[in-house]
Structure formats: structure tokens, C-alpha cells
Design a protein around this motif. Structure first.
Motif, PDB file in Angstrom:
ATOM      1  N   THR A 290     -34.276  98.906  79.066  1.00 45.71           N
ATOM      2  CA  THR A 290     -33.911 100.286  79.402  1.00 45.71           C
ATOM      3  C   THR A 290     -33.522 100.379  80.893  1.00 45.71           C
ATOM      4  OG1 THR A 290     -34.828 102.475  79.791  1.00 45.71           O
ATOM      5  CG2 THR A 290     -36.425 100.745  79.480  1.00 45.71           C
ATOM      6  N   HIS A 291     -32.560 101.252  81.172  1.00 46.89           N
ATOM      7  CA  HIS A 291     -32.108 101.395  82.562  1.00 46.89           C
ATOM      8  C   HIS A 291     -33.135 102.141  83.419  1.00 46.89           C
ATOM      9  CE1 HIS A 291     -28.066  99.619  82.422  1.00 46.89           C
ATOM     10  NE2 HIS A 291     -28.241  99.822  81.123  1.00 46.89           N
ATOM     11  N   GLN A 292     -34.232 102.574  82.778  1.00 44.34           N
ATOM     12  CA  GLN A 292     -35.276 103.279  83.543  1.00 44.34           C
ATOM     13  C   GLN A 292     -36.188 102.314  84.298  1.00 44.34           C
ATOM     14  OE1 GLN A 292     -36.076 105.720  79.848  1.00 44.34           O
ATOM     15  NE2 GLN A 292     -36.986 107.001  81.399  1.00 44.34           N
ATOM     16  N   ILE A 293     -36.038 101.012  84.033  1.00 44.33           N
ATOM     17  CA  ILE A 293     -36.923 100.051  84.726  1.00 44.33           C
ATOM     18  C   ILE A 293     -36.096  98.942  85.390  1.00 44.33           C
ATOM     19  CG2 ILE A 293     -38.776 100.519  83.076  1.00 44.33           C
ATOM     20  CD1 ILE A 293     -38.337  97.908  81.787  1.00 44.33           C
ATOM     21  N   PRO A 294     -36.648  98.308  86.463  1.00 45.73           N
ATOM     22  CA  PRO A 294     -35.874  97.253  87.118  1.00 45.73           C
ATOM     23  C   PRO A 294     -35.720  96.038  86.199  1.00 45.73           C
ATOM     24  CG  PRO A 294     -38.012  97.585  88.206  1.00 45.73           C
ATOM     25  CD  PRO A 294     -37.933  98.567  87.087  1.00 45.73           C
ATOM     26  N   ALA A 295     -34.488  95.550  86.106  1.00 48.22           N
ATOM     27  CA  ALA A 295     -34.233  94.404  85.222  1.00 48.22           C
ATOM     28  C   ALA A 295     -33.742  93.218  86.035  1.00 48.22           C
ATOM     29  CB  ALA A 295     -33.189  94.786  84.197  1.00 48.22           C
ATOM     30  N   LYS A 296     -33.934  92.048  85.462  1.00 44.20           N
ATOM     31  CA  LYS A 296     -33.448  90.819  86.069  1.00 44.20           C
ATOM     32  C   LYS A 296     -32.598  90.107  85.022  1.00 44.20           C
ATOM     33  CE  LYS A 296     -36.384  88.270  88.978  1.00 44.20           C
ATOM     34  NZ  LYS A 296     -37.508  87.326  89.095  1.00 44.20           N
ATOM     35  N   THR A 297     -31.512  89.467  85.439  1.00 40.05           N
ATOM     36  CA  THR A 297     -30.714  88.679  84.504  1.00 40.05           C
ATOM     37  C   THR A 297     -30.684  87.242  85.011  1.00 40.05           C
ATOM     38  OG1 THR A 297     -29.361  90.606  83.953  1.00 40.05           O
ATOM     39  CG2 THR A 297     -28.424  88.455  83.424  1.00 40.05           C
ATOM     40  N   THR A 298     -30.903  86.296  84.102  1.00 41.83           N
ATOM     41  CA  THR A 298     -30.818  84.885  84.475  1.00 41.83           C
ATOM     42  C   THR A 298     -29.598  84.289  83.777  1.00 41.83           C
ATOM     43  OG1 THR A 298     -33.210  84.718  84.708  1.00 41.83           O
ATOM     44  CG2 THR A 298     -32.034  82.651  84.417  1.00 41.83           C
ATOM     45  N   LEU A 299     -28.766  83.591  84.556  1.00 43.84           N
ATOM     46  CA  LEU A 299     -27.591  82.954  83.954  1.00 43.84           C
ATOM     47  C   LEU A 299     -27.410  81.552  84.507  1.00 43.84           C
ATOM     48  CD1 LEU A 299     -24.291  83.919  85.614  1.00 43.84           C
ATOM     49  CD2 LEU A 299     -26.309  85.207  86.228  1.00 43.84           C
ATOM     50  N   ILE A 300     -26.676  80.732  83.748  1.00 42.70           N
ATOM     51  CA  ILE A 300     -26.328  79.418  84.280  1.00 42.70           C
ATOM     52  C   ILE A 300     -24.816  79.315  84.330  1.00 42.70           C
ATOM     53  CG2 ILE A 300     -28.373  78.067  83.715  1.00 42.70           C
ATOM     54  CD1 ILE A 300     -27.221  77.216  81.146  1.00 42.70           C
ATOM     55  N   MET A 301     -24.331  78.570  85.306  1.00 47.13           N
ATOM     56  CA  MET A 301     -22.875  78.387  85.376  1.00 47.13           C
ATOM     57  C   MET A 301     -22.566  77.009  85.952  1.00 47.13           C
ATOM     58  SD  MET A 301     -21.975  80.841  88.572  1.00 47.13           S
ATOM     59  CE  MET A 301     -22.442  80.379  90.234  1.00 47.13           C
ATOM     60  N   ALA A 302     -21.447  76.452  85.498  1.00 48.49           N
ATOM     61  CA  ALA A 302     -20.968  75.179  86.050  1.00 48.49           C
ATOM     62  C   ALA A 302     -19.671  75.486  86.762  1.00 48.49           C
ATOM     63  CB  ALA A 302     -20.750  74.189  84.922  1.00 48.49           C
ATOM     64  N   THR A 303     -19.597  75.080  88.030  1.00 48.43           N
ATOM     65  CA  THR A 303     -18.359  75.339  88.781  1.00 48.43           C
ATOM     66  C   THR A 303     -17.535  74.054  88.814  1.00 48.43           C
ATOM     67  OG1 THR A 303     -19.417  74.720  90.825  1.00 48.43           O
ATOM     68  CG2 THR A 303     -19.464  77.050  90.281  1.00 48.43           C
ATOM     69  N   GLY A 304     -16.275  74.175  89.202  1.00 51.28           N
ATOM     70  CA  GLY A 304     -15.462  72.986  89.373  1.00 51.28           C
ATOM     71  C   GLY A 304     -15.953  72.215  90.594  1.00 51.28           C
ATOM     72  N   GLN A 305     -15.405  70.993  90.785  1.00 52.47           N
ATOM     73  CA  GLN A 305     -15.917  70.198  91.903  1.00 52.47           C
ATOM     74  C   GLN A 305     -15.089  70.343  93.175  1.00 52.47           C
ATOM     75  OE1 GLN A 305     -16.779  66.285  90.037  1.00 52.47           O
ATOM     76  NE2 GLN A 305     -18.809  66.753  90.844  1.00 52.47           N
ATOM     77  N   GLN A 306     -14.112  71.261  93.148  1.00 51.76           N
ATOM     78  CA  GLN A 306     -13.293  71.457  94.354  1.00 51.76           C
ATOM     79  C   GLN A 306     -14.130  72.118  95.453  1.00 51.76           C
ATOM     80  OE1 GLN A 306     -13.118  73.233  91.640  1.00 51.76           O
ATOM     81  NE2 GLN A 306     -12.460  75.329  91.996  1.00 51.76           N
ATOM     82  N   SER A 307     -13.723  71.922  96.715  1.00 44.15           N
ATOM     83  CA  SER A 307     -14.540  72.443  97.811  1.00 44.15           C
ATOM     84  C   SER A 307     -14.564  73.975  97.763  1.00 44.15           C
ATOM     85  CB  SER A 307     -13.997  71.957  99.164  1.00 44.15           C
ATOM     86  OG  SER A 307     -12.838  72.653  99.465  1.00 44.15           O
ATOM     87  N   GLY A 308     -15.741  74.511  98.041  1.00 47.12           N
ATOM     88  CA  GLY A 308     -15.885  75.969  98.093  1.00 47.12           C
ATOM     89  C   GLY A 308     -16.071  76.634  96.738  1.00 47.12           C
ATOM     90  N   ALA A 309     -16.150  75.848  95.649  1.00 50.34           N
ATOM     91  CA  ALA A 309     -16.226  76.449  94.302  1.00 50.34           C
ATOM     92  C   ALA A 309     -17.484  77.292  94.136  1.00 50.34           C
ATOM     93  CB  ALA A 309     -16.172  75.360  93.248  1.00 50.34           C
ATOM     94  N   LEU A 310     -18.620  76.777  94.652  1.00 44.48           N
ATOM     95  CA  LEU A 310     -19.876  77.524  94.485  1.00 44.48           C
ATOM     96  C   LEU A 310     -19.848  78.789  95.343  1.00 44.48           C
ATOM     97  CD1 LEU A 310     -22.785  77.866  93.473  1.00 44.48           C
ATOM     98  CD2 LEU A 310     -23.535  76.437  95.378  1.00 44.48           C
ATOM     99  N   VAL A 311     -19.350  78.637  96.577  1.00 39.63           N
ATOM    100  CA  VAL A 311     -19.295  79.787  97.492  1.00 39.63           C
ATOM    101  C   VAL A 311     -18.452  80.897  96.868  1.00 39.63           C
ATOM    102  CG1 VAL A 311     -18.479  80.559  99.757  1.00 39.63           C
ATOM    103  CG2 VAL A 311     -19.573  78.338  99.514  1.00 39.63           C
ATOM    104  N   GLU A 312     -17.327  80.508  96.280  1.00 40.76           N
ATOM    105  CA  GLU A 312     -16.433  81.479  95.658  1.00 40.76           C
ATOM    106  C   GLU A 312     -17.147  82.239  94.540  1.00 40.76           C
ATOM    107  OE1 GLU A 312     -12.146  81.337  93.676  1.00 40.76           O
ATOM    108  OE2 GLU A 312     -12.712  79.483  94.712  1.00 40.76           O
ATOM    109  N   ALA A 313     -17.931  81.498  93.748  1.00 38.28           N
ATOM    110  CA  ALA A 313     -18.663  82.128  92.635  1.00 38.28           C
ATOM    111  C   ALA A 313     -19.730  83.079  93.176  1.00 38.28           C
ATOM    112  CB  ALA A 313     -19.287  81.056  91.754  1.00 38.28           C
ATOM    113  N   LEU A 314     -20.415  82.648  94.246  1.00 38.97           N
ATOM    114  CA  LEU A 314     -21.480  83.495  94.791  1.00 38.97           C
ATOM    115  C   LEU A 314     -20.915  84.768  95.421  1.00 38.97           C
ATOM    116  CD1 LEU A 314     -23.877  80.848  96.398  1.00 38.97           C
ATOM    117  CD2 LEU A 314     -24.030  81.931  94.157  1.00 38.97           C
TER     118      LEU A 314
END
Ligand SMILES: O=C(O)C(=O)C[C@]1(C(=O)O)C=C[C@@H](O)C=C1
Length: 382
Positions: A290-314
């Protein structure tokens, strides 16, 4: 009653006050439940920081007049209000998701393990009856739920002292289960023995690898001790109880030790005083939060190996004003040197901003998977 014994008389008076406090706390909890129903009707958030601030300020004032210091009053009422918030959250969540009255929970280790304590704590807030399934390892816990032999899996995911539990992170990559909850348990390790002995007589200490890491500083001061790994702290306690030797000890909780008739020879031996483990709760189906309480979402992702890929996602999260509370990385099995990133974000997965962020991530990540959206138990104190 022996009226000549002043200590006994005073203790009886204290016990009478404690009984009153207990019934008042129960009355307060019932009122909090009524508040939750009222808030549900008017769609008001459960947590109300302004009200908490006012309440604490007034209680500190009242305490001062009665010679109770502010720190003491704050500590007490933070615990009471936290219980109130968690009770209200559980009530709304269980209503929204038609949670059953009784639940089968799979956890690590025999009775007395920290996971067993966590399972009981989670059940006490959410169900009337708990059916316990103690398992041998983390995979076994997940399999129990995947094959419908249990409704919920309780897994330790991180500890304030020893960090992430990699085996659990790796399991999350492959399981079909969803994270539906989290809870934290203070870990208070002790040296547990079965008979009258001294630290200098101990030769072998049994426990799970995690407690050994978390108590390394204390253990290093006994260089002659041998360490034996067990499946869980409870398995270690069982062993010590069976061995019944003055030369053997287990590393585990005092409460768990009592179930095996062990006593603590030394307490509070963890490297960090605040030693807390966070557990996640998984089930076959995701839940709605419910939107009446604080929620947390956990996700996993794989980025490409090019430079800056993780920074771009974040940056996508920053652009959407989404707070990242955790970032972990684990190798991808079969793809050497590639990493899978795990993120905990402080937002409901159905929130418009989160939907938009996930859409943006689709274009710049190689894969992504939502592991679950659940009520956040890590309440930010006022
Ligand atoms: O007064 C409310 O709104 C409540 O929900 C009760 C209460 C409390 O237990 O005192 C609990 C949560 C809120 O954050 C503030 C106060």
C-alpha cells in the motif's frame, strides 16, 4: 508474603508496576490498530513524522519534571512507536494481500538459530500460527518454498559487522521467489558451554562461518583455539550439548543456547557492538504494498562492459529522485569478469517515477529483474 523482607516487598511493588505497564502497552497497541483502520479509510500515510516529533517533545518535557532524562524517554518511546508503526503496517499489508492466519516458514538451522528467532519474530507480527521448517542450507530453504512445502523462506542477507552474505545474493539470481518482507535482528554472540569450565580450558569452538568472522578480534586473543565450521549456530549448540565437554564451546546466542541447556561463559564478544543482521522474507508470489507505508524495491541488473555503464544506470535513479539504499555486485556464473548489480531503492515498484526509471534502464542495461517490493522495516528514526 514475607512482610519482614524489605527486598521482597519492593520487588513485589516493582512487579505490580511492570504488570500495569504491560497492560497499558497492550492497550496502546490496540489503539494503534484502530488508528490504522481510520487511516486506511482516509488514505493517510501510517508514518506521521510531525506527530511523532510533537509526541516525543511533549514526553521529554513530562519526563524532565519527573526526573527522567530525555535520552531514556526517547529510547523507550522510539521502541514503542516503532512497534506501533510496524503493527499498523502489518495490519494494512495483510488485509491488502489476504495473508493467511497460519504460515509455514522455512529457515536455516535447528531451533535456536538466529534464523529461527527471525522466523518467530516475523510470524508474531503477521500470523496467528507458525509451522516451522528447519532446513540444512540456503538452497534447501528456497526449494521448500518453490515446491510449495513452505509458504515463506527467511534468509539472512547482510550483517553490520561481516557485510553481505554472498551465497544468498547468488541464490537470488536464480530463484523464482519474490522478496515480500525484511526484518532486522540484533546478534549478540556468546561463548556457550555445557558444563562448569573456564576460557583457558577451551580447545575447540564450533559455529557457522559468519559468527567466526564477526567475533574475530575476541577469538584472535586465544591463538590455541581450534575452529570447526557447522551448518548453523544451532547445529554447533546441539554438538556442544552432546559432547558435554569442558574443552568445547559454541559461538551463538544466549537465548538459543538455553534451548540446549548451555550457558554463556563470555558475552558480547562481537567486533562491533551494534551487530545486526538483516533478513529477507521470500514467497512464491510478489505482494502489493500500500502507498500508505514506506516501501523498498530490490532489483538486479547486468550492465554492458563499456566504460561508465554502471554510472549511467545509477544516474537514471538520480534523475528520477529515487534513493538507492544499497548497491552490491556479484560475479555472473559462467561469464567470467562480468558482474550482476543488486540495488535496494526506497520506492514502491508501482510508483510512476519507478516505472519510468525501469523503462529508461531497459535501454541501457543488458538485463534487469525485480526481486520484490516490500514494506521497509528500516524505519528512519525521527
Ligand atoms: O498518531 C498516529 O498517526 C499514529 O499512527 C500513532 C503513532 C504512535 O504510535 O504514537 C504511530 C505512528 C505515527 O508515525 C505517529 C504516531
Amino acid at each position: 508474603m514475607n512482610l519482614d523482607n524489605p527486598l521482597l516487598i519492593l520487588r513485589n511493588q516493582i512487579s505490580a508496576i511492570d504488570s500495569k505497564l504491560i497492560s497499558l502497552l497492550s492497550e496502546r497497541r490496540s489503539l494503534a490498530e484502530a488508528v490504522a483502520h481510520a487511516k486506511e479509510k482516509i488514505n493517510h500515510p501510517i508514518k506521521d513524522k510531525e506527530r511523532e516529533r510533537e509526541l516525543l517533545a511533549s514526553l521529554i518535557e513530562q519526563g524532565k519534571e519527573l526526573n527522567l532524562d530525555g535520552y531514556y524517554v526517547t529510547r523507550l518511546f522510539k521502541t514503542i512507536i516503532e512497534d506501533s508503526v510496524l503493527t499498523q503496517q502489518a495490519l494494512l499489508q495483510n488485509k491488502l494481500n489476504n495473508i493467511r492466519q497460519s504460515a509455514r516458514i522455512a529457515f536455516l538451522g535447528p531451533k535456536g538459530s538466529y534464523s529461527h528467532i527471525a522466523a518467530r519474530q516475523y510470524a508474531s507480527r503477521n500470523f496467528e500460527h507458525l509451522i516451522e521448517y528447519s532446513c540444512h542450507n540456503f538452497q534447501d530453504i528456497c526449494t521448500h518454498v518453490e515446491t510449495d512445502q513452505a509458504d515463506f523462506a527467511i534468509l539472512p542477507i547482510e550483517n553490520t559487522s561481516s557485510g553481505a552474505i554472498n551465497e544468498v545474493y547468488d541464490l537470488l539470481q536464480h530463484t523464482s521467489l519474490s522478496i515480500v518482507g525484511e526484518l532486522t535482528i540484533p546478534i549478540e554472540h556468546c561463548i556457550l558451554v555445557s558444563c562448569d569450565t573456564k576460557l583457558m580450558n577451551i580447545q575447540t569452538v564450533y559455529s557457522h562461518p559468519q559468527p567466526f568472522q564477526q567475533c574475530s578480534q575476541f577469538l584472535n586473543s586465544f591463538p590455541t583455539w581450534k575452529f570447526e565450521y557447522c551448518e548453523s549456530t544451532a547445529a554447533a549448540m546441539k554438538k556442544i550439548s552432546l559432547l558435554n565437554s569442558p574443552n568445547a564451546a559454541a559461538l551463538g546466542s544466549e537465548a538459543g543456547g538455553l534451548l540446549y541447556s548451555l550457558h554463556a561463559l563470555e558475552k558480547e564478544i562481537a567486533n562491533q557492538q551494534q551487530n545486526i543482521t538483516r533478513f529477507i522474507v521470500l514467497s512464491q508470489k510478489p505482494i502489493e504494498v500500500t502507498h500508505q507505508i514506506p516501501a523498498k524495491t530490490t532489483l538486479i541488473m547486468a550492465t554492458g562492459q563499456q566504460s561508465g555503464a554502471l554510472v549511467e544506470a545509477l544516474l537514471v535513479f538520480r534523475e528520477h529522485n529515487i534513493v538507492i539504499t544499497k548497491l552490491e555486485s556479484r560475479p555472473i556464473n559462467g561469464n567470467p569478469w562480468e558482474e550482476m548489480f543488486y540495488l535496494d531503492v526506497q520506492i514502491n515498484v508501482t510508483d510512476v517515477a519507478m516505472k519510468s526509471a525501469l523503462k529508461a534502464l531497459e535501454d541501457i542495461t543488458r538485463s534487469q529483474k525485480i526481486l520484490g517490493c516490500y514494506p521497509s522495516e528500516n524505519l528512519i528514526p525521527v
